[in-house]
Write a protein that holds these residues in place. Sequence first.
Motif, PDB file in Angstrom:
ATOM      1  N   LEU A   1       0.833  -1.200   0.000  1.00 16.94           N
ATOM      2  CA  LEU A   1       0.000   0.000   0.000  1.00 16.94           C
ATOM      3  C   LEU A   1       0.866   1.248   0.000  1.00 16.94           C
ATOM      4  O   LEU A   1       1.854   1.337   0.728  1.00 16.94           O
ATOM      5  N   ILE A   2       0.451   2.234  -0.784  1.00 17.15           N
ATOM      6  CA  ILE A   2       1.247   3.450  -0.933  1.00 17.15           C
ATOM      7  C   ILE A   2       0.313   4.618  -1.195  1.00 17.15           C
ATOM      8  O   ILE A   2      -0.768   4.457  -1.768  1.00 17.15           O
ATOM      9  N   ALA A   3       0.730   5.810  -0.761  1.00 12.50           N
ATOM     10  CA  ALA A   3      -0.008   7.032  -1.048  1.00 12.50           C
ATOM     11  C   ALA A   3       0.956   8.074  -1.588  1.00 12.50           C
ATOM     12  O   ALA A   3       2.060   8.246  -1.054  1.00 12.50           O
ATOM     13  N   PHE A   4       0.549   8.754  -2.656  1.00 11.65           N
ATOM     14  CA  PHE A   4       1.291   9.905  -3.160  1.00 11.65           C
ATOM     15  C   PHE A   4       0.764  11.154  -2.462  1.00 11.65           C
ATOM     16  O   PHE A   4      -0.422  11.253  -2.145  1.00 11.65           O
ATOM     17  N   GLY A   5       1.655  12.110  -2.231  1.00 10.22           N
ATOM     18  CA  GLY A   5       1.231  13.295  -1.506  1.00 10.22           C
ATOM     19  C   GLY A   5       1.808  14.578  -2.048  1.00 10.22           C
ATOM     20  O   GLY A   5       2.887  14.603  -2.645  1.00 10.22           O
ATOM     21  N   SER A   6       1.075  15.658  -1.822  1.00  8.09           N
ATOM     22  CA  SER A   6       1.529  17.008  -2.137  1.00  8.09           C
ATOM     23  C   SER A   6       0.951  17.924  -1.071  1.00  8.09           C
ATOM     24  O   SER A   6      -0.256  17.875  -0.795  1.00  8.09           O
TER      25      SER A   6
ATOM     26  N   HIS B   1      -4.842  26.441  -0.340  1.00  2.53           N
ATOM     27  CA  HIS B   1      -4.617  25.287  -1.222  1.00  2.53           C
ATOM     28  C   HIS B   1      -4.733  23.987  -0.436  1.00  2.53           C
ATOM     29  O   HIS B   1      -4.191  23.864   0.664  1.00  2.53           O
ATOM     30  N   GLU B   2      -5.437  23.020  -0.977  1.00  5.42           N
ATOM     31  CA  GLU B   2      -5.646  21.754  -0.288  1.00  5.42           C
ATOM     32  C   GLU B   2      -4.427  20.835  -0.431  1.00  5.42           C
ATOM     33  O   GLU B   2      -4.049  20.464  -1.546  1.00  5.42           O
ATOM     34  N   SER B   3      -3.819  20.500   0.695  1.00  8.96           N
ATOM     35  CA  SER B   3      -2.813  19.434   0.708  1.00  8.96           C
ATOM     36  C   SER B   3      -3.542  18.112   0.535  1.00  8.96           C
ATOM     37  O   SER B   3      -4.730  17.998   0.871  1.00  8.96           O
ATOM     38  N   ARG B   4      -2.822  17.092   0.029  1.00 11.48           N
ATOM     39  CA  ARG B   4      -3.522  15.856  -0.295  1.00 11.48           C
ATOM     40  C   ARG B   4      -2.645  14.621  -0.201  1.00 11.48           C
ATOM     41  O   ARG B   4      -1.427  14.674  -0.421  1.00 11.48           O
ATOM     42  N   LEU B   5      -3.285  13.517   0.164  1.00  8.04           N
ATOM     43  CA  LEU B   5      -2.726  12.182   0.014  1.00  8.04           C
ATOM     44  C   LEU B   5      -3.661  11.410  -0.898  1.00  8.04           C
ATOM     45  O   LEU B   5      -4.884  11.443  -0.716  1.00  8.04           O
ATOM     46  N   ILE B   6      -3.091  10.705  -1.881  1.00 10.80           N
ATOM     47  CA  ILE B   6      -3.886   9.975  -2.866  1.00 10.80           C
ATOM     48  C   ILE B   6      -3.390   8.539  -2.944  1.00 10.80           C
ATOM     49  O   ILE B   6      -2.200   8.295  -3.190  1.00 10.80           O
TER      50      ILE B   6
ATOM     51  N   TRP C   1      14.605  14.459  -9.160  1.00 11.68           N
ATOM     52  CA  TRP C   1      13.445  13.594  -8.938  1.00 11.68           C
ATOM     53  C   TRP C   1      12.258  14.204  -9.684  1.00 11.68           C
ATOM     54  O   TRP C   1      11.761  15.271  -9.312  1.00 11.68           O
ATOM     55  N   THR C   2      11.836  13.524 -10.747  1.00 14.12           N
ATOM     56  CA  THR C   2      10.729  14.022 -11.557  1.00 14.12           C
ATOM     57  C   THR C   2       9.416  13.572 -10.930  1.00 14.12           C
ATOM     58  O   THR C   2       9.201  12.384 -10.706  1.00 14.12           O
ATOM     59  N   TYR C   3       8.541  14.540 -10.647  1.00 16.85           N
ATOM     60  CA  TYR C   3       7.339  14.258  -9.870  1.00 16.85           C
ATOM     61  C   TYR C   3       6.083  14.751 -10.589  1.00 16.85           C
ATOM     62  O   TYR C   3       6.123  15.684 -11.398  1.00 16.85           O
ATOM     63  N   ALA C   4       4.965  14.102 -10.282  1.00 18.24           N
ATOM     64  CA  ALA C   4       3.654  14.547 -10.740  1.00 18.24           C
ATOM     65  C   ALA C   4       2.624  14.036  -9.747  1.00 18.24           C
ATOM     66  O   ALA C   4       2.524  12.825  -9.530  1.00 18.24           O
ATOM     67  N   VAL C   5       1.891  14.957  -9.151  1.00 20.98           N
ATOM     68  CA  VAL C   5       0.807  14.608  -8.229  1.00 20.98           C
ATOM     69  C   VAL C   5      -0.336  15.585  -8.466  1.00 20.98           C
ATOM     70  O   VAL C   5      -0.239  16.760  -8.110  1.00 20.98           O
TER      71      VAL C   5
ATOM     72  N   ILE D   1       4.522   7.884   0.595  1.00 23.64           N
ATOM     73  CA  ILE D   1       4.750   7.142   1.830  1.00 23.64           C
ATOM     74  C   ILE D   1       4.124   5.769   1.680  1.00 23.64           C
ATOM     75  O   ILE D   1       3.082   5.617   1.034  1.00 23.64           O
ATOM     76  N   ASP D   2       4.776   4.730   2.227  1.00 21.39           N
ATOM     77  CA  ASP D   2       4.203   3.391   2.173  1.00 21.39           C
ATOM     78  C   ASP D   2       3.689   2.979   3.547  1.00 21.39           C
ATOM     79  O   ASP D   2       3.735   3.752   4.513  1.00 21.39           O
ATOM     80  N   ALA D   3       3.211   1.749   3.651  1.00 27.79           N
ATOM     81  CA  ALA D   3       2.590   1.285   4.892  1.00 27.79           C
ATOM     82  C   ALA D   3       3.590   1.124   6.025  1.00 27.79           C
ATOM     83  O   ALA D   3       3.213   1.111   7.196  1.00 27.79           O
ATOM     84  N   GLY D   4       4.868   0.990   5.700  1.00 25.73           N
ATOM     85  CA  GLY D   4       5.888   0.847   6.730  1.00 25.73           C
ATOM     86  C   GLY D   4       6.485   2.154   7.193  1.00 25.73           C
ATOM     87  O   GLY D   4       7.399   2.153   8.013  1.00 25.73           O
ATOM     88  N   GLY D   5       5.982   3.275   6.660  1.00 26.33           N
ATOM     89  CA  GLY D   5       6.530   4.577   7.036  1.00 26.33           C
ATOM     90  C   GLY D   5       7.693   5.013   6.177  1.00 26.33           C
ATOM     91  O   GLY D   5       8.172   6.139   6.315  1.00 26.33           O
ATOM     92  N   ASN D   6       8.186   4.118   5.286  1.00 30.58           N
ATOM     93  CA  ASN D   6       9.210   4.522   4.336  1.00 30.58           C
ATOM     94  C   ASN D   6       8.622   5.554   3.378  1.00 30.58           C
ATOM     95  O   ASN D   6       7.405   5.631   3.189  1.00 30.58           O
ATOM     96  N   GLY D   7       9.482   6.323   2.741  1.00 34.44           N
ATOM     97  CA  GLY D   7       8.986   7.280   1.769  1.00 34.44           C
ATOM     98  C   GLY D   7      10.077   8.182   1.252  1.00 34.44           C
ATOM     99  O   GLY D   7      11.202   8.195   1.764  1.00 34.44           O
ATOM    100  N   GLU D   8       9.739   8.913   0.224  1.00 34.06           N
ATOM    101  CA  GLU D   8      10.628   9.912  -0.359  1.00 34.06           C
ATOM    102  C   GLU D   8       9.824  11.188  -0.553  1.00 34.06           C
ATOM    103  O   GLU D   8       8.777  11.172  -1.210  1.00 34.06           O
TER     104      GLU D   8
END
Length: 454
Positions: free
Chosen positions: A98-103, A112-117, A231-235, A387-394
Motif C-alpha cells: 500500500l502506498i499514497a502519493f502526496g503534495s 490550497h488543499e494538501s492531499r494524500l492519494i 526527482w521528476t514528480y507529478a501529483v 509514503i508506504d505502509a511501513g513509514g518509508n517514503g521519499e
Amino acid sequence: MSTPSLTALTPAPGQSRGLRSITMARGDMDPRTGLLDYVVRNDAHTWIRRGGGLVAYGETARFTVTGPDRFTRAQEWWRSELAGAEVEDHLGVPGSGLIAFGSFAFSKTSPHESRLIVPRVVIGCSEGRTWLTYITDDAEAELTAESAEAALAAYLAEPAPDRVPDAADRLGPGVLSEDQYKLAVADGVQHVQAGELSKLVLARDVVAHLGGPVATAQVLRELAVRYEDCWTYAVDGLIGSTPEMLIKVENNTARARVLAGTLDRKNAPQGDPDYPNRVLAGSDKQLHEHQIAIDSLTETLQPFTSSMTSHSEPFVLQLPNVWHLASDVTAELVADERGEVPTSLALVQALHPTAAVCGTPTTVAGALIRQLEHLQRGPYAGPVGWIDAGGNGEWGIALRGAVVETPTRVRLYAGCGIVEGSQPEAELAETWSKFRPMIEALGLTGPSGSSGYQ
C-alpha cells in the motif's frame, strides 16, 4: 513532538474494512528507458530518478486538508486507512504494498488543499527489482496477478498524444512584474541588513498560455531525460523535476539533499572546468547561504537520530541549466521513549519549511514572504512524494515545477535565497535560469528581449 511509529502504520492482520492490495514481482524493464515507458498518461502520478521509482494510475482513496495541522491530520488519515487494510505483498521493499502519493501546501495559511492519494495501480522499480501493485476498495474484487495485469493494461490502452508547439503558445508575467520582483528583493535585503533575519527566500511566477492542451506525460518524460539526477514528480497537476530531497526514509535510515547557492550555466565561459567551483565555492555569499540551509536541516533532524553524517564541504551539483552547491546528509533514526521511530511524513512535518525555501528564522521569513511576494505559492516549494505502509517514503521539495491550472494554462514558479549580499538584477536572472527546465519541457522558447517574455 509526537511521531507515529512504523509499527503503528502497519496494517492489522486479518482485517479488511477498506483498502485491499496485492503486490507481485514483474520481469525486467528495458534498461534504456526504465519507468519512462509507463509515463504515457497525463493523469499519472510519478516519482522517477534515473529510470527508477514509481508510476501510478487511478485513484482508490483521497484525503485533503488545509491549515497548520495538515501533516498531523494526513498521518492520522493514513494510519486509519492502514488499520483496516488487507495487504498481500510478495516483495516487502520500500515502495511496495500500500502506498499514497502526496503534495502539501507550502504555507500553513494557504487555502490550497494538501492531499494524500492512494492510486489503483502502481509500477515500481528499484535496484533492479520491478513490481506491480493493484489496490482496490471493493471487498468482492479478485486480488490476483491476472487482475492486477488486467488493470494495468486498461490504463496503458489509452496513452496520451504528444503535443507540438503552437503559434499561440506564449509566456506571460505572473503576479509580479520583473521590476516589482526586483523591488521585493531590494526590500528583502534591507530586512536582512537590519538584522531581522539572516536569509529570506522570495519566489515569483510566470504563466504559460498554450494554444492546445498541455501534454503532461510528454513534459515529464522530457524532464526525466534531461534532469536524470533530479526527482521528476507529478501529483494531481503539480509537475516538475526537483534537485532537492527534503527527506528519504528507508528502513530507519534518513537521507536528505540540501541545495543553496546557484550559478547559471547559460553564459559560463567555455574551456574553464574549474569555473563553477571557483565562483560557487569561492563565494562568501554562496557559502553563507548554503551553510544556513545545512544548519537548518541538521539542527531540526538531530533529535530524531542516533548518528548523522554530511559532507564537510559542499560539492558542486551539475545540472543542465545551473550548478548548485549541494550537501548530502545521512542519519540513523532512533526510537523515542515510547519505542516509536518517526515515519517519513513525521519527519516532513518536523523539517518543513527549511531555510532553503523559506529563510531563517522561518517565522520571520514566512511573514515577510506573505508581505513581499504577493502570490499564493500553493504547493510550490512544499513537500511532494510518497509514503508506504511501513513509514518509508521519499519527499522532495516541489521546485523547478509548475501547476497545471487548466488544459491550456500552466503556472511556473521559481525562487531565490536573499542574503545581505544579494543583488536584485542577479536574483531576477537566477529565477529565469530556474524557470528554464519547465519552459523547455513545455516546448516554449526561453526569455527574449529585456522583459524576458515572448
